[in-house]
Enzyme design. Structure first.
Site, PDB file in Angstrom:
ATOM      1  N   TRP A 127      55.789  13.239  39.401  1.00 49.85           N
ATOM      2  CA  TRP A 127      56.043  12.091  40.278  1.00 49.85           C
ATOM      3  C   TRP A 127      54.763  11.780  41.050  1.00 49.85           C
ATOM      4  O   TRP A 127      54.041  12.702  41.418  1.00 49.85           O
ATOM      5  CB  TRP A 127      57.169  12.454  41.260  1.00 49.85           C
ATOM      6  CG  TRP A 127      57.881  11.276  41.841  1.00 49.85           C
ATOM      7  CD1 TRP A 127      57.658  10.731  43.077  1.00 49.85           C
ATOM      8  CD2 TRP A 127      58.900  10.497  41.217  1.00 49.85           C
ATOM      9  NE1 TRP A 127      58.494   9.651  43.255  1.00 49.85           N
ATOM     10  CE2 TRP A 127      59.265   9.484  42.131  1.00 49.85           C
ATOM     11  CE3 TRP A 127      59.544  10.536  39.976  1.00 49.85           C
ATOM     12  CZ2 TRP A 127      60.243   8.524  41.845  1.00 49.85           C
ATOM     13  CZ3 TRP A 127      60.513   9.586  39.693  1.00 49.85           C
ATOM     14  CH2 TRP A 127      60.853   8.595  40.626  1.00 49.85           C
ATOM     15  N   ASP A 179      50.910   3.688  46.684  1.00 52.14           N
ATOM     16  CA  ASP A 179      51.459   2.875  47.770  1.00 52.14           C
ATOM     17  C   ASP A 179      52.946   3.187  47.947  1.00 52.14           C
ATOM     18  O   ASP A 179      53.477   4.118  47.328  1.00 52.14           O
ATOM     19  CB  ASP A 179      51.193   1.377  47.520  1.00 52.14           C
ATOM     20  CG  ASP A 179      51.977   0.823  46.334  1.00 52.14           C
ATOM     21  OD1 ASP A 179      52.720   1.587  45.679  1.00 52.14           O
ATOM     22  OD2 ASP A 179      51.854  -0.388  46.069  1.00 52.14           O
ATOM     23  N   GLU A 182      54.939   3.729  45.030  1.00 53.34           N
ATOM     24  CA  GLU A 182      54.570   4.903  44.233  1.00 53.34           C
ATOM     25  C   GLU A 182      53.740   4.464  43.032  1.00 53.34           C
ATOM     26  O   GLU A 182      53.895   4.973  41.929  1.00 53.34           O
ATOM     27  CB  GLU A 182      55.838   5.661  43.814  1.00 53.34           C
ATOM     28  CG  GLU A 182      56.873   5.641  44.938  1.00 53.34           C
ATOM     29  CD  GLU A 182      57.950   6.676  44.839  1.00 53.34           C
ATOM     30  OE1 GLU A 182      58.778   6.563  43.946  1.00 53.34           O
ATOM     31  OE2 GLU A 182      57.944   7.619  45.672  1.00 53.34           O
ATOM     32  N   GLU A 336      69.079  -1.693  44.864  1.00 53.60           N
ATOM     33  CA  GLU A 336      67.646  -1.815  45.188  1.00 53.60           C
ATOM     34  C   GLU A 336      67.166  -3.214  44.842  1.00 53.60           C
ATOM     35  O   GLU A 336      66.582  -3.934  45.634  1.00 53.60           O
ATOM     36  CB  GLU A 336      66.901  -0.770  44.353  1.00 53.60           C
ATOM     37  CG  GLU A 336      65.398  -0.858  44.370  1.00 53.60           C
ATOM     38  CD  GLU A 336      64.806   0.054  43.301  1.00 53.60           C
ATOM     39  OE1 GLU A 336      64.822  -0.315  42.106  1.00 53.60           O
ATOM     40  OE2 GLU A 336      64.333   1.148  43.661  1.00 53.60           O
TER      41      GLU A 336
END
Ligand code: BGC
Length: 378
Positions: A127, A179, A182, A336
């Site tokens: 990640w 940022d 991601e 989202e």
């Protein structure tokens, strides 16, 4: 938990329920309870959630423990969780600060992660973990809680975590990092710098003996020298003639880099409206977005609505709120983003294959929903 209050709409109640049900005892919130990759706790998501709960607890207190409503109890547990996450990594953070002071390169293993498992371990390694905005936004969020709940003096663990976080951010603010989406880990993002600026301001407020004026000055000068587009807007990143909706971070209430009505902020918002406001009111993240096809984010629509409430345009905020409400599913879960309008539709399916359906409910969207509703109600 049962959330019922005579003055609240069903979606308001459901938003609180989604948030409170997905906080574990230790205090971390799941970003989304159903998407496996989001079953972690982020500083960034949680900081906005705790902020929204702090405000909501003032206006619509849900009875809970003696002297504390359910919203404040939850925010308090989240702030304790953050302080624990940070303080338990003090040795690594100090190594990072020392390296920066000696001009040595950053060692990622000694930086804070973006997402953590609820018992405190970092999420799996695959990640883009290095993100500086999250801890900074936490500092900003904590000021609201401390003010509203009159937490003075600060508990010692909080003071330690605030100081450590602020010194960490002040030491490495110039490092390229991912940022808040991601993404683009080799660039310096203006939104992240703005978040750090707000975080340092917040730290000074929380612990008055701290003074970051030199670093804050340097951040401001850097942004004005390298983070402005030719059309005089804040740029998405150094060297880009492009905006990103994450530049809303530049106008965080009270401690932000720019006042919401600052002409530079207004020009930045005007370009966000031109380039990223989707027909029907959602907001795309940026023009190069391909994540789930680069759809219209409900979270960002609501964030823009929240901004409109701060510059005295409640009608525009109300319109977006209505649009967001129309995108709740039958259970009242807000997503989202939605795929009504996509910048890059070919990328939608591959992301569904990889991660599953678009995250819904997303706790951060529900938090933004609470913020807008409460801002419109006051
Ligand atoms: C977003 C992040 C967010 C995370 C969890 C990612 O897709 O880009 O901003 O923190 O999801 O909600």
């Amino acid at each position: 938990m049962a959330v019922k209050s005579p003055g609240l709409t069903p979606l308001h109640e459901h938003s609180l329920k989604v948030i409170l049900d997905n906080q574990n005892e230790g205090g971390g919130y799941l970003a989304c309870p159903v998407m496996p990759d989001y079953q972690f706790s982020w500083f960034r998501d949680g900081a906005f959630i705790a902020y929204a709960l702090t405000v909501d607890g003032t206006l619509n207190p849900i009875p809970h423990a003696v002297g504390r409503n359910a919203q404040w109890d939850s925010a308090d547990r989240f702030h304790r969780w953050c302080a624990r996450m940070i303080n338990s990594r003090a040795a690594a953070i100090e190594r990072t600060i020392a390296r920066a002071a000696n001009g040595e390169p950053l060692v990622l293993a000694d930086t804070l992660n973006a997402r953590y498992q609820l018992h405190g371990d970092p999420g799996p390694d695959d990640w883009p973990e290095f993100q500086l905005d999250g801890p900074a936004i936490w500092l900003w969020s904590l000021t609201k809680y401390v003010d509203v709940c009159r937490v003075r003096p600060l508990p010692l663990e909080w003071e330690q975590a605030v100081e450590l976080t602020a010194r960490y951010l002040a030491a490495i603010w110039q490092s390229p990092c991912n940022d808040c989406w991601e993404e683009r880990g080799t660039e310096v993002h203006v939104s992240t710098l703005a978040a750090i600026f707000a975080g340092l301001n917040a730290a000074e407020y929380l612990v008055p003996r701290l003074n970051f004026s030199a670093v804050k000055d340097a951040i401001q000068k850097f942004i004005f020298a390298q983070g402005i587009t030719p059309g005089y807007e804040l740029a998405k990143a150094v060297g880009l003639d492009m905006v990103d909706a994450n530049l809303l971070l530049a106008a965080l209430p009270d401690f932000g880099l720019l006042k919401p009505d600052d002409p530079l902020m207004q020009r930045t918002i005007a370009r966000i409206e031109r380039d990223l406001l989707a027909q029907g009111h959602g907001v795309h993240r940026h023009r190069a977005d391909t994540y789930y096809g680069g759809g219209a984010w409900v979270l960002l629509g609501l964030w823009l609505a929240w901004y409109y409430t701060q510059i005295g345009q409640p009608e525009r905020a109300q319109e977006i709120l209505g649009w967001a409400e129309a995108h709740a599913d039958a259970d009242g879960n807000l997503p989202e983003q939605v795929k009504d309008v996509m910048f890059a539709p070919d990328f939608y399916e591959p992301w569904v294959q990889k991660r599953g359906e678009i995250a819904q409910p997303l706790l951060w969207t529900h938090a933004k929903y609470l913020l807008v509703r409460n801002a419109l109600a006051t």
